[in-house]
Every structure is written in C-alpha cells, then in structure tokens.
Motif scaffolding. Structure first.
Motif, PDB file in Angstrom:
ATOM      1  N   VAL A 260       0.805  -1.219   0.000  1.00 54.39           N
ATOM      2  CA  VAL A 260       0.000   0.000   0.000  1.00 54.39           C
ATOM      3  C   VAL A 260       0.841   1.272   0.000  1.00 54.39           C
ATOM      4  N   VAL A 261       1.811   1.359   0.902  1.00 50.21           N
ATOM      5  CA  VAL A 261       2.502   2.636   1.115  1.00 50.21           C
ATOM      6  C   VAL A 261       3.250   3.131  -0.114  1.00 50.21           C
ATOM      7  N   PRO A 262       3.990   2.297  -0.837  1.00 54.12           N
ATOM      8  CA  PRO A 262       4.740   2.827  -1.992  1.00 54.12           C
ATOM      9  C   PRO A 262       3.885   3.454  -3.082  1.00 54.12           C
ATOM     10  N   VAL A 263       2.597   3.105  -3.156  1.00 54.79           N
ATOM     11  CA  VAL A 263       1.756   3.671  -4.215  1.00 54.79           C
ATOM     12  C   VAL A 263       0.966   4.891  -3.735  1.00 54.79           C
ATOM     13  N   LEU A 264       1.144   5.287  -2.499  1.00 49.43           N
ATOM     14  CA  LEU A 264       0.468   6.478  -1.998  1.00 49.43           C
ATOM     15  C   LEU A 264       1.079   7.733  -2.626  1.00 49.43           C
ATOM     16  N   PRO A 265       0.296   8.791  -2.826  1.00 51.09           N
ATOM     17  CA  PRO A 265       0.884  10.061  -3.280  1.00 51.09           C
ATOM     18  C   PRO A 265       1.816  10.620  -2.209  1.00 51.09           C
ATOM     19  N   GLU A 266       2.763  11.431  -2.627  1.00 54.29           N
ATOM     20  CA  GLU A 266       3.783  11.935  -1.707  1.00 54.29           C
ATOM     21  C   GLU A 266       3.169  12.654  -0.504  1.00 54.29           C
ATOM     22  N   ARG A 267       2.074  13.359  -0.701  1.00 53.20           N
ATOM     23  CA  ARG A 267       1.469  14.112   0.394  1.00 53.20           C
ATOM     24  C   ARG A 267       0.932  13.200   1.495  1.00 53.20           C
ATOM     25  N   LEU A 268       0.676  11.943   1.160  1.00 53.24           N
ATOM     26  CA  LEU A 268       0.210  10.978   2.158  1.00 53.24           C
ATOM     27  C   LEU A 268       1.333  10.076   2.646  1.00 53.24           C
ATOM     28  N   ARG A 269       2.330   9.862   1.815  1.00 53.72           N
ATOM     29  CA  ARG A 269       3.394   8.923   2.163  1.00 53.72           C
ATOM     30  C   ARG A 269       4.457   9.533   3.067  1.00 53.72           C
ATOM     31  N   PHE A 270       4.731  10.835   2.887  1.00 55.70           N
ATOM     32  CA  PHE A 270       5.822  11.458   3.642  1.00 55.70           C
ATOM     33  C   PHE A 270       5.288  12.451   4.665  1.00 55.70           C
ATOM     34  N   LEU A 271       5.961  12.512   5.784  1.00 61.13           N
ATOM     35  CA  LEU A 271       5.597  13.437   6.850  1.00 61.13           C
ATOM     36  C   LEU A 271       5.902  14.874   6.426  1.00 61.13           C
ATOM     37  N   PRO A 272       5.238  15.861   7.048  1.00 63.93           N
ATOM     38  CA  PRO A 272       5.325  17.248   6.534  1.00 63.93           C
ATOM     39  C   PRO A 272       6.733  17.806   6.382  1.00 63.93           C
ATOM     40  N   VAL A 273       7.595  17.632   7.398  1.00 61.57           N
ATOM     41  CA  VAL A 273       8.950  18.187   7.294  1.00 61.57           C
ATOM     42  C   VAL A 273       9.693  17.555   6.125  1.00 61.57           C
ATOM     43  N   ALA A 274       9.559  16.241   5.983  1.00 62.18           N
ATOM     44  CA  ALA A 274      10.219  15.536   4.887  1.00 62.18           C
ATOM     45  C   ALA A 274       9.649  15.964   3.542  1.00 62.18           C
ATOM     46  N   ARG A 275       8.348  16.108   3.471  1.00 65.46           N
ATOM     47  CA  ARG A 275       7.698  16.475   2.214  1.00 65.46           C
ATOM     48  C   ARG A 275       8.168  17.848   1.734  1.00 65.46           C
ATOM     49  N   ARG A 276       8.241  18.799   2.664  1.00 65.32           N
ATOM     50  CA  ARG A 276       8.699  20.139   2.278  1.00 65.32           C
ATOM     51  C   ARG A 276      10.160  20.117   1.831  1.00 65.32           C
ATOM     52  N   ALA A 277      10.987  19.338   2.515  1.00 68.94           N
ATOM     53  CA  ALA A 277      12.400  19.249   2.143  1.00 68.94           C
ATOM     54  C   ALA A 277      12.568  18.607   0.777  1.00 68.94           C
ATOM     55  N   ARG A 278      11.797  17.583   0.492  1.00 67.95           N
ATOM     56  CA  ARG A 278      11.881  16.910  -0.798  1.00 67.95           C
ATOM     57  C   ARG A 278      11.441  17.853  -1.927  1.00 67.95           C
ATOM     58  N   GLN A 279      10.383  18.629  -1.679  1.00 70.20           N
ATOM     59  CA  GLN A 279       9.925  19.591  -2.680  1.00 70.20           C
ATOM     60  C   GLN A 279      10.987  20.660  -2.929  1.00 70.20           C
ATOM     61  N   ALA A 280      11.611  21.140  -1.838  1.00 69.74           N
ATOM     62  CA  ALA A 280      12.653  22.165  -1.978  1.00 69.74           C
ATOM     63  C   ALA A 280      13.855  21.616  -2.742  1.00 69.74           C
ATOM     64  N   ALA A 281      14.212  20.362  -2.466  1.00 69.94           N
ATOM     65  CA  ALA A 281      15.350  19.755  -3.165  1.00 69.94           C
ATOM     66  C   ALA A 281      15.077  19.624  -4.656  1.00 69.94           C
ATOM     67  N   ARG A 282      13.860  19.253  -5.004  1.00 66.74           N
ATOM     68  CA  ARG A 282      13.512  19.161  -6.424  1.00 66.74           C
ATOM     69  C   ARG A 282      13.550  20.539  -7.071  1.00 66.74           C
ATOM     70  N   GLY A 283      13.099  21.558  -6.349  1.00 60.00           N
ATOM     71  CA  GLY A 283      13.143  22.902  -6.896  1.00 60.00           C
ATOM     72  C   GLY A 283      14.557  23.363  -7.164  1.00 60.00           C
ATOM     73  N   GLU A 284      15.464  23.073  -6.237  1.00 58.46           N
ATOM     74  CA  GLU A 284      16.874  23.457  -6.411  1.00 58.46           C
ATOM     75  C   GLU A 284      17.484  22.721  -7.589  1.00 58.46           C
ATOM     76  N   ALA A 285      17.140  21.422  -7.710  1.00 59.62           N
ATOM     77  CA  ALA A 285      17.688  20.639  -8.822  1.00 59.62           C
ATOM     78  C   ALA A 285      17.180  21.168 -10.162  1.00 59.62           C
ATOM     79  N   ALA A 286      15.918  21.594 -10.205  1.00 58.07           N
ATOM     80  CA  ALA A 286      15.339  22.115 -11.448  1.00 58.07           C
ATOM     81  C   ALA A 286      15.995  23.433 -11.862  1.00 58.07           C
ATOM     82  N   ARG A 287      16.372  24.229 -10.846  1.00 56.33           N
ATOM     83  CA  ARG A 287      17.032  25.512 -11.147  1.00 56.33           C
ATOM     84  C   ARG A 287      18.469  25.322 -11.600  1.00 56.33           C
ATOM     85  N   GLY A 288      18.965  24.118 -11.373  1.00 49.58           N
ATOM     86  CA  GLY A 288      20.298  23.783 -11.854  1.00 49.58           C
ATOM     87  C   GLY A 288      21.413  24.267 -10.973  1.00 49.58           C
TER      88      GLY A 288
END
Length: 288
Positions: A260-288
């Motif tokens: 069940v857990v691996p197919v959950l959307p990120e907003r349900l699978r990851f805790l808030p602090v982790a979710r925000r950090a993962r989003q920020a990391a993707r943003g930094e990677a996209a900016r290059g």
C-alpha cells in the motif's frame, strides 16, 4: 570561532535516510527504538523522572518526531536542533533503580539512545519495505553516524564502522538492558492514554466519543508492533515474549504495508517536514 560551515551537515539528499526517515512507515518503528532506549536503566530513569510521556504523551511524541525529522531534513537547522537537544538534556540527572547516578549527557548513555536507530531501521525494513542490500546497510550506518554528529556525539563515543558496531551493540544488550519500569509501561496492553489532542480537528472530535473503545485496541496494536519490530536479540535481552503466531501476523501485516505505502501520493506517504524538504530539493535541482 564556530560558524554555520563548521557545524555537521545532515545526511545527503537522495541517501538512504532521505527516503527512510520521512516515510510514514517510520512511525511504526519509533516505539521499538524508544523501548530499547529506556531498557537501559540510566536512560529509563531519566525518562521516568523527567519526561512528560505520561502527562502529555501525544505532545511528547509530536515533539520527538519533529526533532528527528529535522536531523535529516533540516538543512542548516539540523545542527541547531542538535544543540537545542543537548541544552535541554543538561539538567537531566538523578539516580537510577539500582542506586547509580546518571546524567543524560553521559557519553555512553547519550550514544546508546542514538545507536538504537540503526538496528531498528535495519530490522523493520525486512518487514515494511524491501530488505537493504549490504551496501545500503553500510550507507545507512554512515548516515546514522552523521546524525550522531549532529546530536553532538563525538566520533570516539560511536563505533565508526558496521564491524565495530555489532560487538558494541551486543555488549550493551548482554550487560546493560533490562525490563525497566518505563519499558513495562510502553508495552502495557491497558495503559491509561488520554484522548489524542493532536491532528485534524475533525479527527479529534471523532475520537472523543470512541476513545474508550479504541484505546485498548490501539494499545494492543502498539505493543504488537513495539515488540515485533524490535530486533530479536534486543527483544530477548529485555525479556519480551514473542510467539511464532505473532511473527506470522507481523509478516502478513508487513505484506499489506509494502503493497500500500509505496503507491500512496507523496502528500500521504511522507511526513510534513520531509515532504517540504523533498519539494525544496527538487526545486533546487530544477534551477540547476
């Protein structure tokens, strides 16, 4: 003079802990690690004497969870959280059940609290996720050492390799751990837990009338996971019983979680602090 650059950095983005520590499955492993920690008489006495785990269990759990998330996902704030914790523990001292003096920042005691995370993560992964390869286990240990540095534990007080860890770990199990008063409370099947006061308002309102029915069932489930996800050798050292039937139940539960857990959307699978950090990391990677 210390600067931000001098402080230890959190484990790397994309590492083993980056995916592990913020996953909701980690919530299931925390009671096992905590119980191993308080099975040490000095740690158990400190929690017994100074913690709010009886009077404010939900708030205490929330604060501990947020702190743990910051160690991995907090960026420059990780080291600040480590310093805050050490400051908080400076006044925690007393006498344990054997009449021995303790202080929370005694290196051996503080290091044991940190050390429990590695064997619990490793063992729980066998049930709740895909078992680690040997290389992943070594990477996990290296990253957990980095977390120890964030907490202010000196390298000389932590085994520096996996090969050094296991003799240290078994020595503590064989010579130190016991079923303390706090252990018995944490694995009790009938604790007097207050109605949860954290989470969405609708959930808290729903729990109020149903808690007398839910509480004993929640307690039994917590006991089941606490003992089951604990490494077998630690369970044996503390004197906690575990049957073959319980092992089969845990394996069945683990299969459901893995599906069940691996197919959950990120907003349900990851805790808030982790979710925000993962989003920020993707943003930094996209900016290059």
């Amino acid at each position: 003079m210390n600067t931000v650059e001098n402080y230890p950095k959190p484990p790397p983005v994309g590492g083993v802990l980056w995916s592990l520590a913020g996953d909701i499955r980690m919530l299931l492993t925390l009671p096992a690690a905590l119980t191993m920690q308080v099975a040490h008489p000095a740690v158990g006495a400190g929690v017994d004497d100074h913690s709010a785990f009886r009077t404010d269990p939900w708030g205490r759990g929330e604060r501990s969870l947020t702190s743990l998330q910051l160690w991995v996902y907090g960026g420059d704030g990780a080291a600040a959280e480590g310093r805050r914790l050490r400051q908080l523990h400076k006044t925690i001292q007393g006498t344990d059940a054997h009449g021995r003096k303790y202080h929370a920042l005694t290196p051996a005691y503080y290091a044991w609290v940190h050390a429990t995370g590695y064997p619990v993560f490793r063992n729980a992964q066998r049930y709740l996720g895909r078992p680690f390869t040997e290389a992943q286990e070594r990477q996990l240990y290296a990253e957990w050492l980095q977390v120890g540095r964030i907490l202010g534990i000196r390298d000389r007080d932590m085994p520096q390799t996996v090969e050094e860890f296991w003799p240290y770990y078994h020595k503590v199990l064989d010579n130190e751990l016991e079923e303390t008063v706090v252990v018995r409370e944490l694995v009790a099947s009938d604790p007097a837990l207050p109605v949860p006061d954290r989470g969405p308002r609708w959930l808290r309102l729903l729990l109020r009338p149903t808690w007398p029915w839910l509480c004993p069932r929640f307690a039994r489930f917590r006991r089941f996971l606490t003992i089951g996800l604990m490494p077998p050798e630690a369970r044996c050292a503390i004197g906690l019983e575990w049957t073959d039937a319980q092992e089969r139940r845990l394996r069945r539960f683990g299969r459901v979680v893995r599906a069940v857990v691996p197919v959950l959307p990120e907003r349900l699978r990851f805790l808030p602090v982790a979710r925000r950090a993962r989003q920020a990391a993707r943003g930094e990677a996209a900016r290059g």
